[in-house]
Motif scaffolding. Structure first.
Motif, PDB file in Angstrom:
ATOM      1  N   ARG B  28       0.851  -1.191   0.000  1.00 52.69           N
ATOM      2  CA  ARG B  28       0.000   0.000   0.000  1.00 52.69           C
ATOM      3  C   ARG B  28       0.890   1.246   0.000  1.00 52.69           C
ATOM      4  NH1 ARG B  28      -4.228  -2.426  -1.959  1.00 52.69           N
ATOM      5  NH2 ARG B  28      -5.353  -3.770  -0.492  1.00 52.69           N
ATOM      6  N   ASP B  32      -3.012   5.325   5.184  1.00 58.40           N
ATOM      7  CA  ASP B  32      -4.389   5.739   4.881  1.00 58.40           C
ATOM      8  C   ASP B  32      -5.037   4.855   3.818  1.00 58.40           C
ATOM      9  OD1 ASP B  32      -4.099   7.782   6.688  1.00 58.40           O
ATOM     10  OD2 ASP B  32      -3.438   9.234   5.174  1.00 58.40           O
ATOM     11  N   GLU B  33      -4.228   4.176   3.040  1.00 57.61           N
ATOM     12  CA  GLU B  33      -4.785   3.336   1.977  1.00 57.61           C
ATOM     13  C   GLU B  33      -4.958   1.873   2.414  1.00 57.61           C
ATOM     14  OE1 GLU B  33      -3.273   3.949  -1.895  1.00 57.61           O
ATOM     15  OE2 GLU B  33      -3.732   6.082  -1.749  1.00 57.61           O
ATOM     16  N   ILE B  34      -4.708   1.607   3.660  1.00 56.37           N
ATOM     17  CA  ILE B  34      -4.841   0.233   4.166  1.00 56.37           C
ATOM     18  C   ILE B  34      -6.254   0.045   4.715  1.00 56.37           C
ATOM     19  CG2 ILE B  34      -4.062  -1.332   6.007  1.00 56.37           C
ATOM     20  CD1 ILE B  34      -1.254  -0.050   5.581  1.00 56.37           C
ATOM     21  N   ASN B  35      -6.942  -1.007   4.236  1.00 51.61           N
ATOM     22  CA  ASN B  35      -8.316  -1.240   4.704  1.00 51.61           C
ATOM     23  C   ASN B  35      -8.344  -2.295   5.811  1.00 51.61           C
ATOM     24  OD1 ASN B  35      -8.341  -3.854   3.460  1.00 51.61           O
ATOM     25  ND2 ASN B  35      -8.650  -2.829   1.475  1.00 51.61           N
ATOM     26  N   GLU B  36      -9.510  -2.489   6.387  1.00 50.73           N
ATOM     27  CA  GLU B  36      -9.637  -3.406   7.530  1.00 50.73           C
ATOM     28  C   GLU B  36      -9.303  -4.841   7.133  1.00 50.73           C
ATOM     29  OE1 GLU B  36      -9.985  -2.470  10.744  1.00 50.73           O
ATOM     30  OE2 GLU B  36      -9.719  -0.509   9.800  1.00 50.73           O
ATOM     31  N   GLN B  37      -9.666  -5.216   5.900  1.00 51.25           N
ATOM     32  CA  GLN B  37      -9.381  -6.579   5.435  1.00 51.25           C
ATOM     33  C   GLN B  37      -7.864  -6.819   5.375  1.00 51.25           C
ATOM     34  OE1 GLN B  37     -11.842  -8.901   4.817  1.00 51.25           O
ATOM     35  NE2 GLN B  37     -10.119 -10.352   4.740  1.00 51.25           N
ATOM     36  N   ASP B  38      -7.142  -5.816   4.801  1.00 50.49           N
ATOM     37  CA  ASP B  38      -5.667  -5.892   4.781  1.00 50.49           C
ATOM     38  C   ASP B  38      -5.155  -6.215   6.178  1.00 50.49           C
ATOM     39  OD1 ASP B  38      -5.557  -5.105   2.101  1.00 50.49           O
ATOM     40  OD2 ASP B  38      -5.215  -2.976   2.579  1.00 50.49           O
ATOM     41  N   LYS B  39      -5.690  -5.505   7.149  1.00 52.58           N
ATOM     42  CA  LYS B  39      -5.184  -5.633   8.514  1.00 52.58           C
ATOM     43  C   LYS B  39      -5.544  -6.983   9.122  1.00 52.58           C
ATOM     44  CE  LYS B  39      -5.643  -1.830  11.082  1.00 52.58           C
ATOM     45  NZ  LYS B  39      -6.225  -0.556  11.589  1.00 52.58           N
ATOM     46  N   ARG B  40      -6.793  -7.437   8.884  1.00 54.06           N
ATOM     47  CA  ARG B  40      -7.214  -8.727   9.457  1.00 54.06           C
ATOM     48  C   ARG B  40      -6.357  -9.862   8.916  1.00 54.06           C
ATOM     49  NH1 ARG B  40     -12.410  -6.633   9.363  1.00 54.06           N
ATOM     50  NH2 ARG B  40     -12.832  -7.387   7.254  1.00 54.06           N
TER      51      ARG B  40
END
Lengths: 316, 316
Positions: B28, B32-40
């Motif tokens: 990314r 700011d461009e990281i979404n919740e799915q990326d994190k999970r």
């Protein structure tokens, strides 16, 4: 035995008088304060002056030894000295530390964009994206492999640069990764990220760098001149910078010194100018006097010197 | 196994994907461009960001390894990582060359009066009396004896400086002439011509330098800070410079970054400001990725890393 100094030498005066109690020393502030009697009596001249020409030395019938307190002797009447069997020494080694440090002051000023940071500070701008170029891995080409180039190479080694040297014959020199003869210069120039000229002025080096040589350098190259201004004509250097044949130059020596206010170099953005200062140092008189002491001891007993003797036919 | 990068890594992206074909990489541009799915999904986080706080990492239930692409980790939730047994590595070594080169850019800028020459050039003044101060023989005191100080000492050795280091216990370190424990700092400061702070921010180093320490330095000392701005309060530094407790400072880090336009440092003549840039380098992503590759190979087979592991209790 009388020694005439063309300069006042501060603490070194006492050192000289104590080391040679049987010798008479005369210390003058400059050439203008030297009278005819001083000259008639002088067996030895020490110090340096831009005004000491052949006419000046012709008034010294007893002169046997000139210990020049500078590295460059191109302003001296070398042929006249040769005809008269006058021994000439210079102090080529003593500026090596100061000059090599200046070379890295220039390289790092450029590579780390110190001017941009300075301008930002003046304008109260905080730009954290400035990215210095790393020195390690870049290629340094030194024109010359003598005392000063060796000292430069020592620093360049610590900075992990690749070090190439140019000398007359291309003979190997400790501290250099590669050495090439002067006649192969044009083939070596394209390899260099930084080109440093440290050559003395001789017939061989006068206007050595012409348009062709600047054309051979990388467009991204940094050119540094701490040798002699006559390595290239002013016109050639201005043209190389104007036409972007090289990226930037740091110049400490010039064809015509001092630079006049209307010198075209002052109009260029991609040049950094210092005023023939890289050899200046408060240690110089002391270190030159130490060399003279070693030589003069030998000269008094043997009529010759042991170090820094100038080959009057070569001019260095 | 999924690896989430907080930055785009240019050429290194392909290198990583080719080296670990069984691993899924997500690159990314920034936090700011990281979404919740990326994190999970993330097992591993690589890269760096000033915005990655504890809340950011709390959205990553699978996180096991953070390969931080910076040297300083003081902005990260170290205690939270410790509680969760998350392995943290930094890249403390990769900035060593760039930062050590900047230290000498600063020292030589000062010692050789490069600003004066620059001003003279701007004003078309040719002053050949400028005399650079020689570096050799001067004493360099480095606060810290880790990777960056070692690299600084390597350059300082070539410049023939005397090199003193300060570390927690005073243990000897190769390349340093003398080392002293932090508790003896006040006795060592008066010896230094140049003081360079490279210490990380820890409880021990926070506001380590107070009025008393600047009083202990030579009035002619040069102070360089490339460590962390919190080594001294802004008030302390401004006071030291205003009152001439030291001669000049080169500051790359500050208590409050970025500097605001009304920062009192901008009013001072005896300070040179750079904008936290000494670690910037176009080689950084590549070199950090090379360290990550070595560590990640080991991590995949053994669940641990082999270099640059941060002691979460110490913070470096």
């Amino acid at each position: 035995m009388k020694v005439l100094s063309l300069n006042r030498l501060k603490d070194s005066e006492q050192l000289l008088e104590e080391t040679f109690p049987e010798v008479e020393f005369v210390f003058r502030k400059n050439v203008d304060e030297i009278n005819e009697q001083d000259k008639r009596d002088a067996d030895v001249v020490i110090g340096y002056s831009g005004k000491a020409d052949q006419a000046f030395f012709e008034g010294m019938p007893n002169l046997k030894f000139v210990a020049w307190y500078a590295a460059g002797v191109n302003s001296l009447p070398l042929q006249y000295f040769a005809e008269r069997n006058i021994v000439l020494t210079n102090v080529s080694g003593i500026h090596a530390k100061q000059m090599s440090q200046f070379v890295f002051a220039y390289i790092l000023d450029d590579y780390k964009q110190m001017r941009v940071s300075r301008q930002n500070q003046d304008n109260k701008v905080y730009d954290s994206t400035i990215t210095g170029r790393r020195v390690d891995g870049d290629t340094l080409l030194i024109l010359g492999t003598g005392n000063i180039p060796k000292q430069i190479s020592k620093l360049a080694r610590a900075f992990e640069m690749k070090i190439i040297g140019i000398n007359t014959t291309g003979h190997e020199v400790d501290g250099f990764d590669e050495t090439y003869p002067l006649k192969e210069l044009d083939q070596v120039l394209p390899k260099a990220d930084v080109v440093v000229n440290v050559l003395p002025e001789t017939e061989e080096t006068y206007h050595l760098l012409e348009d062709k040589q600047f054309d051979a350098m990388k467009e991204t190259a940094l050119f540094i001149n701490i040798g002699r201004g006559t390595i290239a004509s002013e016109e050639t250097i201005v043209k190389a910078l104007n036409e972007g044949k090289i990226r930037h130059a740091y110049l400490d020596v010039f064809e015509k010194e001092p630079l006049s206010e209307d010198n075209p170099l002052y109009q260029l953005d991609n040049v950094s100018i210092t005023a023939h200062i890289t050899g200046n140092g408060k240690e110089n008189f002391k270190e030159a006097s130490q060399i003279f002491i070693r030589n003069f001891k030998h000269f008094l007993s043997n009529g010759d010197v042991i170090e820094k003797k100038v080959d009057l036919s070569k001019g260095y």
